[in-house]
Design a protein around this motif. Structure first.
Motif, PDB file in Angstrom:
ATOM      1  N   LYS A 116      -1.574  80.921 108.440  1.00  0.00           N
ATOM      2  CA  LYS A 116      -1.166  80.464 107.112  1.00  0.00           C
ATOM      3  C   LYS A 116      -2.366  79.926 106.329  1.00  0.00           C
ATOM      4  O   LYS A 116      -2.380  79.967 105.088  1.00  0.00           O
ATOM      5  CB  LYS A 116      -0.095  79.376 107.238  1.00  0.00           C
ATOM      6  N   VAL A 117      -3.385  79.454 107.026  1.00  0.00           N
ATOM      7  CA  VAL A 117      -4.547  78.875 106.361  1.00  0.00           C
ATOM      8  C   VAL A 117      -5.615  79.917 106.067  1.00  0.00           C
ATOM      9  O   VAL A 117      -6.154  79.972 104.953  1.00  0.00           O
ATOM     10  CB  VAL A 117      -5.134  77.723 107.213  1.00  0.00           C
ATOM     11  N   VAL A 118      -5.945  80.780 107.057  1.00  0.00           N
ATOM     12  CA  VAL A 118      -7.041  81.746 106.853  1.00  0.00           C
ATOM     13  C   VAL A 118      -6.557  83.187 106.814  1.00  0.00           C
ATOM     14  O   VAL A 118      -7.344  84.099 106.586  1.00  0.00           O
ATOM     15  CB  VAL A 118      -8.108  81.596 107.959  1.00  0.00           C
ATOM     16  N   GLY A 119      -5.286  83.433 107.042  1.00  0.00           N
ATOM     17  CA  GLY A 119      -4.775  84.795 107.038  1.00  0.00           C
ATOM     18  C   GLY A 119      -4.492  85.264 108.448  1.00  0.00           C
ATOM     19  O   GLY A 119      -5.104  84.811 109.420  1.00  0.00           O
ATOM     20  N   ALA A 120      -3.550  86.195 108.547  1.00  0.00           N
ATOM     21  CA  ALA A 120      -3.189  86.720 109.859  1.00  0.00           C
ATOM     22  C   ALA A 120      -4.326  87.554 110.425  1.00  0.00           C
ATOM     23  O   ALA A 120      -5.235  87.982 109.727  1.00  0.00           O
ATOM     24  CB  ALA A 120      -1.908  87.560 109.744  1.00  0.00           C
ATOM     25  N   ARG A 121      -4.222  87.798 111.701  1.00  0.00           N
ATOM     26  CA  ARG A 121      -5.275  88.565 112.359  1.00  0.00           C
ATOM     27  C   ARG A 121      -5.368  89.977 111.803  1.00  0.00           C
ATOM     28  O   ARG A 121      -6.403  90.622 111.858  1.00  0.00           O
ATOM     29  CB  ARG A 121      -5.015  88.609 113.863  1.00  0.00           C
ATOM     30  N   ALA A 122      -4.290  90.447 111.226  1.00  0.00           N
ATOM     31  CA  ALA A 122      -4.311  91.787 110.639  1.00  0.00           C
ATOM     32  C   ALA A 122      -5.074  91.820 109.328  1.00  0.00           C
ATOM     33  O   ALA A 122      -5.285  92.881 108.755  1.00  0.00           O
ATOM     34  CB  ALA A 122      -2.881  92.278 110.418  1.00  0.00           C
ATOM     35  N   GLY A 123      -5.505  90.664 108.841  1.00  0.00           N
ATOM     36  CA  GLY A 123      -6.287  90.634 107.608  1.00  0.00           C
ATOM     37  C   GLY A 123      -5.463  90.362 106.375  1.00  0.00           C
ATOM     38  O   GLY A 123      -5.939  90.542 105.249  1.00  0.00           O
ATOM     39  N   ASP A 124      -4.228  89.928 106.565  1.00  0.00           N
ATOM     40  CA  ASP A 124      -3.371  89.649 105.414  1.00  0.00           C
ATOM     41  C   ASP A 124      -3.685  88.249 104.874  1.00  0.00           C
ATOM     42  O   ASP A 124      -2.940  87.297 105.103  1.00  0.00           O
ATOM     43  CB  ASP A 124      -1.900  89.754 105.840  1.00  0.00           C
ATOM     44  N   ALA A 125      -4.818  88.132 104.134  1.00  0.00           N
ATOM     45  CA  ALA A 125      -5.220  86.827 103.618  1.00  0.00           C
ATOM     46  C   ALA A 125      -4.531  86.487 102.313  1.00  0.00           C
ATOM     47  O   ALA A 125      -4.606  85.339 101.850  1.00  0.00           O
ATOM     48  CB  ALA A 125      -6.735  86.798 103.404  1.00  0.00           C
ATOM     49  N   ALA A 126      -3.837  87.436 101.692  1.00  0.00           N
ATOM     50  CA  ALA A 126      -3.232  87.185 100.383  1.00  0.00           C
ATOM     51  C   ALA A 126      -2.147  86.118 100.450  1.00  0.00           C
ATOM     52  O   ALA A 126      -1.881  85.429  99.463  1.00  0.00           O
ATOM     53  CB  ALA A 126      -2.650  88.474  99.813  1.00  0.00           C
ATOM     54  N   ALA A 127      -1.511  85.971 101.599  1.00  0.00           N
ATOM     55  CA  ALA A 127      -0.430  84.990 101.729  1.00  0.00           C
ATOM     56  C   ALA A 127      -0.917  83.677 102.312  1.00  0.00           C
ATOM     57  O   ALA A 127      -0.107  82.816 102.656  1.00  0.00           O
ATOM     58  CB  ALA A 127       0.688  85.562 102.601  1.00  0.00           C
ATOM     59  N   SER A 128      -2.231  83.493 102.418  1.00  0.00           N
ATOM     60  CA  SER A 128      -2.775  82.281 103.032  1.00  0.00           C
ATOM     61  C   SER A 128      -3.105  81.238 101.977  1.00  0.00           C
ATOM     62  O   SER A 128      -3.189  81.530 100.778  1.00  0.00           O
ATOM     63  CB  SER A 128      -4.035  82.618 103.827  1.00  0.00           C
ATOM     64  N   THR A 129      -3.334  80.014 102.445  1.00  0.00           N
ATOM     65  CA  THR A 129      -3.782  78.974 101.509  1.00  0.00           C
ATOM     66  C   THR A 129      -5.193  79.268 101.006  1.00  0.00           C
ATOM     67  O   THR A 129      -5.573  78.825  99.920  1.00  0.00           O
ATOM     68  CB  THR A 129      -3.775  77.601 102.205  1.00  0.00           C
ATOM     69  N   GLY A 130      -5.970  80.037 101.788  1.00  0.00           N
ATOM     70  CA  GLY A 130      -7.310  80.413 101.350  1.00  0.00           C
ATOM     71  C   GLY A 130      -7.279  81.230 100.072  1.00  0.00           C
ATOM     72  O   GLY A 130      -8.156  81.073  99.210  1.00  0.00           O
ATOM     73  N   ALA A 131      -6.277  82.097  99.927  1.00  0.00           N
ATOM     74  CA  ALA A 131      -6.158  82.887  98.694  1.00  0.00           C
ATOM     75  C   ALA A 131      -5.869  81.973  97.515  1.00  0.00           C
ATOM     76  O   ALA A 131      -6.398  82.180  96.408  1.00  0.00           O
ATOM     77  CB  ALA A 131      -5.053  83.927  98.853  1.00  0.00           C
ATOM     78  N   CYS A 132      -5.031  80.961  97.739  1.00  0.00           N
ATOM     79  CA  CYS A 132      -4.737  80.006  96.662  1.00  0.00           C
ATOM     80  C   CYS A 132      -5.993  79.233  96.269  1.00  0.00           C
ATOM     81  O   CYS A 132      -6.267  79.018  95.083  1.00  0.00           O
ATOM     82  CB  CYS A 132      -3.643  79.038  97.100  1.00  0.00           C
ATOM     83  N   PHE A 133      -6.748  78.805  97.284  1.00  0.00           N
ATOM     84  CA  PHE A 133      -8.002  78.103  96.996  1.00  0.00           C
ATOM     85  C   PHE A 133      -8.948  78.988  96.173  1.00  0.00           C
ATOM     86  O   PHE A 133      -9.561  78.534  95.210  1.00  0.00           O
ATOM     87  CB  PHE A 133      -8.670  77.678  98.298  1.00  0.00           C
TER      88      PHE A 133
END
Length: 467
Positions: free
Chosen positions: A391-408
């Protein structure tokens, strides 16, 4: 024999009266003063004195006007080309260091899945901080507090980078000691480097405020001398009219016109310059300061969010009510609250839609960030570390769009857009203020010389009538 007669004594000579002391010899200065006093009792003498006083007043007015406007124009130039850019550079140093710390923590959490973009951003931040420190060192006076701060940061930056590399290498090998290295690096950043960078930023802001203080005050000495010169010229022309019944004396009229032009130019030009500089501060510098604060708060919040998962409860904080809380989680709450407050302040300071639009986009991204962080915290508190990490850096599959990192990243990009807009607004207003004083020092001096010459010629014309 007849008695002998004695000769009576001669009377004493009369007393010589004492000689009066010789008058003291007069000095050349006293004799010259007498001659001037005698000359002043004649009309030609008075005219010469009037001409000298008029010329002196007009020249003094022009000299003081040139001096004061030169100082103010120089300070305005410093605001535009020196102190404000250096203040922004100091803020960039802080931002680059904080972002490097954030990227280091993000890369550590990603482990073997660390993206090339994250690594490249970390390296870019370190290079930017080093380059800006070189600029700051070149602009700091040797031995000054700013120079000492820059030297300290130049000393700490390679040490910090070494700690991060040790953490990264151990993490890739699967050694838990990597987390200790990263926490040490973060402690150096949070406890030494960022406070030093903030101190440098505050010093550059003080220099900027000092330059504004030098550029904006009215040149009252010049204005008072200009009014006195105009009053003296008006009196001289009125005196000439009463004695000759001539309405105009061309020389005195020319002197009055030149003095009036300089005084009007001085007042209007400086008023326009002051308005431009005040506008650049109110709608540029103040907004930039708040935006820098917002960006720093977002960077600290992201760093604390990452370090919450890196430390895994190794760092705690006891609250006033006795509650024990993860220190980095507590730091995130403080910084995300500061981010919301500064975004609201920045929105209130923005004076157009172009300035407000990115701020409102940042606010929306921040709210999504807070919601996703709450989910990550809940997962971490329940023991599901992997879900929290994804949830913070993205799933291992590379789905960073749903992470808090994308919001940052969205918040940071929006703030960068707002900073670009406000910097342009500052430069435009400050340039308008600086341009309003263009030519004023040289023009006031030249016109004052012409005015003094006109006064002397006008008085000389009257003196020629006595020859």
């Amino acid at each position: 024999m007849p008695p002998a007669h004695s000769t009576p004594p001669a009377p004493p000579p009369p007393a010589t009266p004492p000689r009066a002391p010789a008058p003291p010899r007069r000095t050349a200065f006293a004799e010259g003063a007498d001659r001037l006093r005698t000359a002043a009792t004649t009309e030609p003498g008075r005219l010469r004195a009037i001409g000298a006083v008029l010329a002196l007043l007009v020249v003094a007015f022009g000299a003081v006007a040139a001096w004061q406007t030169t100082d103010r124009a120089s300070a305005a130039d410093d605001v535009l080309h020196s102190s404000q850019p250096l203040s922004s550079d100091a803020a960039d140093i802080y931002r680059s260091l904080a972002d490097a710390n954030t990227m280091a923590a993000s890369g550590y959490l990603a482990g073997l899945q660390e993206s090339a973009a994250t690594r490249a951003r970390y390296e870019s931040d370190v290079r930017t901080a080093a380059a800006k420190l070189v600029t700051a060192a070149a602009s700091s006076a040797p031995g000054s507090p700013s120079a000492a701060t820059v030297a300290r940061l130049n000393e700490l930056l390679p040490r910090y980078k070494g700690l991060v590399e040790s953490a990264r290498a151990n993490n890739r090998l699967g050694f838990p000691v990597g987390g200790a290295y990263l926490r040490t690096a973060n402690d150096a950043m949070q406890g030494q480097m960022l406070p030093a960078a903030e101190d440098l930023y505050q010093k550059e802001n003080q220099r900027l405020r000092a330059d504004y203080g030098d550029a904006t005050p009215y040149p009252w000495a010049a204005i008072v001398l200009g009014v006195l010169a105009l009053a003296a010229l008006a009196w001289a022309q009125h005196r000439t009219y009463r004695r000759t019944n001539r309405v105009l004396n061309h020389g005195l009229v020319a002197a009055t016109a030149a003095t009036a032009v300089v005084l009007l130019w001085l007042v209007v030009g400086h008023s326009v310059a002051r308005a431009g500089l005040d506008g650049s501060y109110a709608h540029g510098v103040r907004s930039l300061n708040v935006l820098h604060d917002a960006r720093i708060a977002s960077l600290k919040a992201r760093s604390d969010e990452n370090l919450t998962l890196v430390s895994r409860g190794a760092e705690t904080k006891t609250l006033k009510d006795g509650t024990v809380m993860d220190a980095y989680d507590f730091g995130y709450d403080q910084e995300i609250g500061a981010l919301g407050a500064t975004l609201a302040r920045a929105d209130a300071l923005a004076d157009d839609a172009a300035g407000r639009t990115p701020l409102r986009a940042a606010d929306r991204s921040m709210k999504v960030w807070k919601a996703r962080h709450a989910e990550a915290r809940a997962a971490n508190d329940s023991g599901d570390y992997q879900k929290a990490r994804d949830k913070v850096v993205g799933a291992r599959a590379g789905d960073a769009a749903a992470s808090t990192g994308a919001c940052f990243d969205d918040v940071d990009a929006s703030l960068a857009s707002a900073l670009t807009h406000e910097t342009d607004e500052f430069r435009k207003a400050a340039q308008d203020g600086r341009d309003a004083m263009t030519g004023l020092p040289a023009g006031s001096a030249a016109l004052a010389v012409l005015g003094a010459a006109g006064a002397l010629l006008g008085v000389g014309r009257r003196l020629s009538e006595y020859r």
